[in-house]
Design a protein around this motif. Structure first.
Motif, mmCIF file in Angstrom:
data_model
loop_
_atom_site.group_PDB
_atom_site.id
_atom_site.type_symbol
_atom_site.label_atom_id
_atom_site.label_comp_id
_atom_site.label_asym_id
_atom_site.label_seq_id
_atom_site.Cartn_x
_atom_site.Cartn_y
_atom_site.Cartn_z
ATOM 1 N N PHE B 48 0.830 -1.205 0.000
ATOM 2 C CA PHE B 48 0.000 0.000 0.000
ATOM 3 C C PHE B 48 0.863 1.253 0.000
ATOM 4 O O PHE B 48 0.630 2.199 -0.764
ATOM 5 N N PHE B 51 2.607 1.681 -3.347
ATOM 6 C CA PHE B 51 1.710 2.161 -4.393
ATOM 7 C C PHE B 51 1.314 3.611 -4.150
ATOM 8 O O PHE B 51 1.100 4.381 -5.082
ATOM 9 N N SER B 52 1.196 3.945 -2.873
ATOM 10 C CA SER B 52 0.855 5.331 -2.570
ATOM 11 C C SER B 52 1.921 6.280 -3.080
ATOM 12 O O SER B 52 1.626 7.365 -3.586
ATOM 13 N N ARG B 53 3.192 5.859 -2.974
ATOM 14 C CA ARG B 53 4.285 6.725 -3.388
ATOM 15 C C ARG B 53 4.398 6.797 -4.899
ATOM 16 O O ARG B 53 4.690 7.838 -5.467
ATOM 17 N N THR B 55 2.206 5.495 -7.551
ATOM 18 C CA THR B 55 1.119 5.487 -8.529
ATOM 19 C C THR B 55 0.084 6.525 -8.145
ATOM 20 O O THR B 55 0.262 7.301 -7.211
ATOM 21 N N LYS B 56 -1.022 6.460 -8.884
ATOM 22 C CA LYS B 56 -2.084 7.447 -8.673
ATOM 23 C C LYS B 56 -2.842 7.221 -7.384
ATOM 24 O O LYS B 56 -3.748 7.971 -7.071
ATOM 25 N N LEU B 57 -2.522 6.150 -6.670
ATOM 26 C CA LEU B 57 -3.325 5.813 -5.496
ATOM 27 C C LEU B 57 -3.300 6.942 -4.476
ATOM 28 O O LEU B 57 -4.285 7.200 -3.790
ATOM 29 N N GLY B 58 -2.166 7.603 -4.402
ATOM 30 C CA GLY B 58 -2.100 8.785 -3.564
ATOM 31 C C GLY B 58 -2.157 8.458 -2.080
ATOM 32 O O GLY B 58 -1.786 7.389 -1.635
ATOM 33 N N ASP B 60 -4.493 7.718 -0.296
ATOM 34 C CA ASP B 60 -5.382 6.620 0.080
ATOM 35 C C ASP B 60 -4.584 5.431 0.585
ATOM 36 O O ASP B 60 -4.950 4.788 1.571
ATOM 37 N N VAL B 63 -3.295 5.945 4.135
ATOM 38 C CA VAL B 63 -4.392 5.917 5.105
ATOM 39 C C VAL B 63 -4.845 4.482 5.326
ATOM 40 O O VAL B 63 -5.081 4.048 6.460
ATOM 41 N N ILE B 64 -4.946 3.759 4.220
ATOM 42 C CA ILE B 64 -5.378 2.366 4.355
ATOM 43 C C ILE B 64 -4.398 1.603 5.221
ATOM 44 O O ILE B 64 -4.800 0.814 6.098
#
Lengths: 529, 103, 582
Positions: B48, B51-53, B55-58, B60, B63-64
């Protein structure tokens, strides 16, 4: 009573009786039985009212009722009666009434027995009167629950096995029917209207009368096979018959009467009402196999009956044999270059098959009842250990011999008419088959006469409990007289039944004959003859 | 030398995941199995955050993963309580020894 | 965006829109807090925990029913859906349907526990806190709109249920069942979380409605789709489905089910068998629709979804067959009912398989004109099945609980002769068993026909579904024997001498409860229209069916789907898309 409610009243009056019974005290035996007699008698009376209101010159459905039931699926509460259903409804009312009278031999848990009996009657009447396939299916299955318990609780030594076998076989047939039901529902859907469960509408589609909507040959053939297997289990047709001897033998006498008298007819009714009208191409494609199976049932049933020593099992196999004539008469649809040949013979066969159903209902119920009368006394059914009953119980002997002769097909009694018409119609279809089925008559005569000789004639009674052989009771004699009376009436004046059924059956044949079979020419008929 | 990119993080997470699954599958000690569960959950957490760093997940993703940490703790607490109860009844923590319920 | 205005808009959204729509869950939360406080302040001597829990559940049910009435009466609300809590949850008629389902079930279960006396007085607040907490998780599962909520809700459901299974601390079987359950459940949840991480990372979003758009962008016909990406995506979806399959006790993730049901008390087993299925199916439907949208756009993805649907169908068929066959040899009735639960989960899963195939299949009859309609029918059949399943399964477990209270036995052979001792109970069990088989005129028949009809429909889209249909139909016959076996013992055999007689007349509290739960089984078989209509409008209100998915081919941030606002509900202010890092 207005005609609108007559059909619903006929179906649900036994349910009302069951509800009344459920709130009564279980110990008040006499009162419970009285309610039972009254309910079945009232239902039979209503069926006679139906007979009086029925117009036998009309071939279509009468007294139709149609009310919305499950809106989203286009399931309707749809009832109607025509010549085919009327006769069967009359038969059901009569046999149930007589079986209720015969239920005095049931001694334990009367309340539960009577409630289940009445629920069973509701199911049977519902099957014969419903015109919506979903409703038909519901009533068909509703019949299974009471039957399972009636055999399983009040039956003979192997009752649980027999009840389970009955349930399992019928359920397999039912789920096959369910697939066919779904096929028809989705096949009858158009872009503007949802699918339909209306049997009349589906029949019109199957016969090509609805513009722009047809059931393809593949669908008709597949659905016909599925439906036929489902109904053939009920008829029963060899090789789907193996549940019958066990169920009949283990069931108590009144239930055997209903099983043989009415339940078996539901298979034939299903074939006539659903399988043939909706899937004519499938029916024609499989006609030779059907005729073959009919003849096989006749011969196999007769030989098996001859080999039995258990009296009830013998009568059970004779049922298998007699119902073979029904299938034979229905299936003799001869096609030559896409056109029906000898439609008159087919009509004769259909009428004969229908009549055979009624005649068998009377005679078979009678035969089982007669077996039950002597079994109640001496508690055994070994044919070889009887003898001399004519001398010990003269009235019983006379009635029994009369009813057995009706089963044999003696001219002048009801069994003869059905057999002769179906065999004659088979001659047009395939002479060899007709000859073989005619020889079935000889076998039938053989085992029935032999049975009569072993059981009723002879100088002395060779079995256990000779002291229990008391003369026939008035109630039992009444049942016997009624059944024998109808056997004679139907045998001497068959027009009483033919007049009711002829229009509807001939209409069915006319509709089927008109179906365009040209597309079937490319398809090999099953087992080309 | 190339910077550490998304793939490397995913590989680490994958290794954590696989070792966690192997742990869950093979350990006979109930606590060991729970450790395997924690490994799996943390492998997902690394995923998580990575991916936050990248990709577009940002945000989120981050926080998850915070929520997952809290939830893993709660789950571990309950699981340990159940393991303790099992020990009280069976006097062993070996999962293979629980075989009275069969069939 | 200034922080204060962000806080302001969030407050407005939360207080004005989200919290009022969240009323049922808030009622449950309040009850949980009260239960814990009462336990703390020793007030549970005065007011039993059971009464408080029952009061809270009824309040929640009332609120859910009020929301339903509001929806059905105001015509312009019909079909609308609102994303609440900044898009984490979704509120539509489907949510309300599931809320009423779960709250009604909760009320019935709490009442059953009150009658049955499990749990005992001191432990009652703890037990009800667990029960209510688990239900809260299920309510969240039903309205999940974000992958985080999917995971949180599943965990929130499962963790209290681990404890509930092991609640009878002194019983060896109970502790063993709980340990197996927790180990299995935690593992499945972990795998699911990993799948969620991969899925959200690959697609760049964790919001369910946006998943479909991102999938379209990723897998559309004109994009550069490389095979590894597609494989990883499929793997991620499968891993998420593992978590859901565990909750549904689908083969091969079913191993916990018989043990957990046997070790837990009958009330808890009944609770697990119905409620978690309902919520998990709701979640699965939302997830599948999030993946596919109202139809899968043509391309590589179509084969993925059709095969996924068919694969789910195969697993459903295997579950149904396995559950039915394994139930034959059982002597403990709870274990038998556990296998029956597995089988019924299989039937219900067939409806989901049909849904996926209908939405994903490239060749459709009538050129796909009726696709949405058939998909809605599939979901509505599933919803109807859930309602019938609630009553018939709860009825069966309730009768097991009642008999256990009298005879302390859960062996099937100890049910012999029940019809003589308690005819009312025996008839109720008969109704439940026959409904589980699927015999008319009971509710189980109608619901099975609906599910089979939707599978039949899917065969027109993808012919291998015939295997699934035949398996389902055959399993109805397979299941006959073991259900009827119980009835054999109850009706045909004489009572066992060494046991206490079960004397439960119809007029007693037990008898009335059994009647209350079994009567709907009859009614749902005959009076089909009302619930069917509600189920249909609930299915039709799912966002994927009412809003066409907009294919978004550019690589910019996909805009969050705007919510349709209505005069009655103030439009929620869209929270700003979080600025992505990097």
């Amino acid at each position: 009573m207005s005609n609108e409610f007559l059909l619903s009243a006929i179906i649900f009056l036994p349910t009302v009786g069951a509800l009344v019974l459920s709130i009564m005290d279980g110990g008040a035996e006499k009162a419970l039985r009285k309610i039972g007699y009254f309910t079945t008698a009232a239902t039979f009376a209503l069926t006679l009212v139906l007979l009086a209101e029925f117009d036998s010159s009309v071939s279509g459905m009468q007294m139709e009722v149609k009310a919305e039931w499950i809106k989203n699926w286009n399931v309707n509460y749809q009832l109607g009666v025509d010549g085919i259903s009327l006769t069967l409804v009359l038969l059901t009312g009569l046999v149930c009434f007589l079986a209720m009278l015969a239920s005095d031999s049931i001694k334990k848990d009367i309340k539960g027995y009577l409630i289940l009996f009445l629920l069973l009657e509701t199911g049977m009447l519902g099957v014969f009167l419903s015109l919506d396939f979903f409703l038909f299916y519901v009533f068909w299955e509703v019949m299974l629950l009471p039957m399972y318990f009636l055999i399983g609780i009040w039956g003979g030594p192997r009752r649980e096995y027999a009840a389970m076998k009955f349930f399992l076989y019928t359920l397999v047939g039912s789920v096959l029917m369910l697939i066919a039901l779904l096929m028809f529902y989705f096949g009858s859907a158009t872009t503007t209207s949802p699918g339909s469960f209306d049997l009349l509408h589906l029949a019109r589609i199957g016969q090509g009368k609805v513009p722009g909507l047809v059931f393809s040959e593949t669908l008709q053939m597949t659905a016909f096979v599925l439906l036929f297997i489902g109904f053939a289990i009920k008829v029963p047709v060899v090789p789907f018959h193996t549940w019958l001897p066990d169920a009949h033998v283990e069931a108590p006498t009144p239930i055997s009467m209903i099983l043989a008298g009415v339940l078996l007819k539901m298979g034939g009714y299903g074939i006539l009402r659903i399988a043939f009208p909706i899937c004519p191409q499938g029916a024609q494609w499989a006609s030779y196999v059907l005729v073959f199976l009919g003849v096989l049932s006749i011969i196999y049933g007769a030989f098996a009956a001859m080999a039995q020593t258990d009296f009830k099992r013998l009568v059970a196999y004779s049922s298998v044999s007699h119902m073979g004539y029904v299938l034979l008469g229905i299936a003799v649809w001869k096609l030559s270059e896409g056109k029906t040949v000898g439609a008159e013979y087919w009509k004769m066969g259909m009428n004969g098959a229908m009549f055979q159903m009624l005649a068998h209902g009377i005679s078979s119920a009678g035969m089982f009842f007669m077996v039950g009368v002597i079994y109640d006394r001496v508690h055994h059914r070994d044919v070889n250990k009887f003898g001399g009953l004519m001398g010990l119980m003269p009235l019983y002997g006379g009635l029994a011999v009369g009813i057995f002769f009706a089963g044999l097909g003696l001219p002048g009694l009801c069994g003869f008419i059905g057999e002769v018409f179906t065999v004659l119609s088979a001659w047009n279809y395939h002479p060899i088959m007709a000859i073989i089925s005619a020889s079935g008559v000889i076998l039938t005569a053989g085992y029935i006469l032999w049975t009569i000789q072993r059981v009723f004639l002879g100088p002395e009674y060779k079995g256990p409990h000779p002291e229990a052989i008391t003369p026939i009771l008035p109630r039992e004699a009444f049942i016997g007289f009624v059944l024998l009376g109808f056997a004679i009436l139907l045998g001497v004046y068959p027009e009483s039944m033919f007049g009711l059924m002829r229009e509807s059956i001939n209409q069915l044949v006319n509709d089927l004959v008109k179906v365009d079979m040209s597309s079937l020419a490319g398809v090999n008929t099953l087992l080309k003859r | 030398m190339e910077g550490v990119g998304l793939t490397e993080y995913l590989v680490v997470a994958g290794i954590l995941f696989v070792s966690g699954v192997v742990c869950m599958a093979t350990k006979r000690n109930a606590i060991g199995v729970l450790m395997g569960v924690e490994l799996v959950l943390n492998g997902a957490n690394v995923n998580f955050v990575a991916f936050s760093r990248y990709t577009k997940l940002g945000l989120d993703g981050q926080v998850i993963s915070l929520f997952v940490i809290v939830l893993a703790a709660a789950e571990a607490a309950v699981a340990l309580a159940i393991a303790l109860n099992f020990y009280n009844n069976h006097l062993t923590i070996d999962v293979d020894r629980g075989d009275e319920l069969k069939g | 965006m200034p922080f204060s205005s962000l806080v302001d808009s969030l407050m407005q959204d939360t207080l004005g829109v989200s919290l009022p729509l969240f009323a049922t869950e808030l009622a449950i939360c309040a009850t949980i807090v009260l239960l814990l406080l009462f336990r703390l302040l020793n007030l549970d001597q005065r007011i039993p925990g059971a009464v408080l829990a029952l009061a809270g559940s009824i309040a929640g049910l009332g609120l859910a029913v009020m929301q339903h009435l509001q929806y059905s009466q105001e015509a312009d609300l019909v079909g609308q859906s609102v994303e609440i809590f900044t898009g984490l949850l979704i509120y539509d008629q489907f949510t309300i349907y599931l809320r009423i389902f779960l709250m009604l079930f909760l009320v019935l279960v709490v009442y059953l526990t009150m009658l049955g006396g499990i749990p005992d007085r001191e432990d009652a607040p703890d037990f009800y806190v667990l029960l209510l907490g688990s239900t809260l998780g299920m309510l969240l599962m039903a309205s999940a709109n974000h992958l985080l909520i999917v995971f949180l809700a599943i965990e929130m459901t499962s963790v209290p249920s681990y404890a509930m299974v092991g609640f009878l601390k002194g019983r060896r079987q109970s502790s063993e069942a709980a340990l197996k359950y927790v180990v299995y459940g935690a593992g499945a949840a972990g795998v699911m979380l990993y799948g969620i991480s991969l899925l959200s990372g690959l697609l760049g979003t964790a919001n369910l409605p946006e998943l479909a758009q991102a999938l379209t962008a990723l897998g559309g016909a004109d994009s550069a789709l490389d095979q590894p990406s597609l494989w990883t995506l499929s793997l991620a979806i499968l891993m998420v489905l593992v978590g859901v399959a565990f909750k549904l006790s689908i083969v091969p993730f079913h191993f916990w089910c018989p043990d957990a049901f046997e070790g837990a008390s009958a009330e808890v087993a009944g609770y697990l068998s119905v409620a978690s299925k309902g919520a998990a199916f709701a979640l699965l439907v939302r997830f599948c629709l999030a993946m596919t949208g109202s139809a899968v756009p043509a391309g590589d993805l179509q084969t993925v979804f059709v095969h996924l649907g068919f694969g789910i169908g195969i697993i459903a068929a295997i579950s149904a067959t396995f559950g039915n066959l394994a139930a034959y040899t059982q002597t403990n009735i709870k274990r038998m009912l556990a296998y029956s639960t597995i089988a019924h989960a299989g039937y219900m899963l067939m409806a989901v398989a049909a849904l996926l195939v209908i939405l994903g299949s490239p060749d459709a009859p009538d050129g796909g004109a009726q696709r949405t309609e058939h998909a809605i029918r599939a979901v509505s059949g599933l919803l109807y099945y859930l309602v019938v399943y609630l009553f018939m399964n709860l009825g069966a477990f309730a009768i097991v609980a009642i008999i256990r209270n009298q005879t302390f036995s859960e062996q099937i052979e100890d049910y012999s002769g029940l019809v003589r001792q308690s005819p009312a109970l025996a008839v109720c069990m008969l109704a439940c068993m026959f409904s589980l088989i699927g015999m008319p005129p009971l509710g189980g028949f109608v619901s099975k026909v609906m599910v089979f009809a939707s599978v039949f429909k899917s065969t027109e889209y993808y012919w291998p579904m015939w295997f699934i249909l035949s398996a389902g139909v055959l399993n109805t016959v397979f299941s006959l024997i073991y259900y009827v076996n119980v009835l054999n013992y109850m009706f045909f055999k004489p009572p066992r001498e060494h046991l206490e007689p079960v004397n439960v007349p119809l007029a007693s509290a037990y008898g009335r409860y059994a009647l209350l739960v079994t009567l709907p089984v009859f009614l749902l078989g005959v009076m089909v229209n009302r619930i069917d209509d509600v189920a249909y409008s609930a299915s039709a209100s799912l966002k994927s069916f009412s809003v066409p998915v907009v294919a978004n081919h550019d690589n910019a941030d996909p805009p969050r789907q705007s919510v349709r606002s209505t005069p009655a509900i103030p439009a929620p202010v869209e929270a700003a898309t979080p600025v992505s890092g990097g």
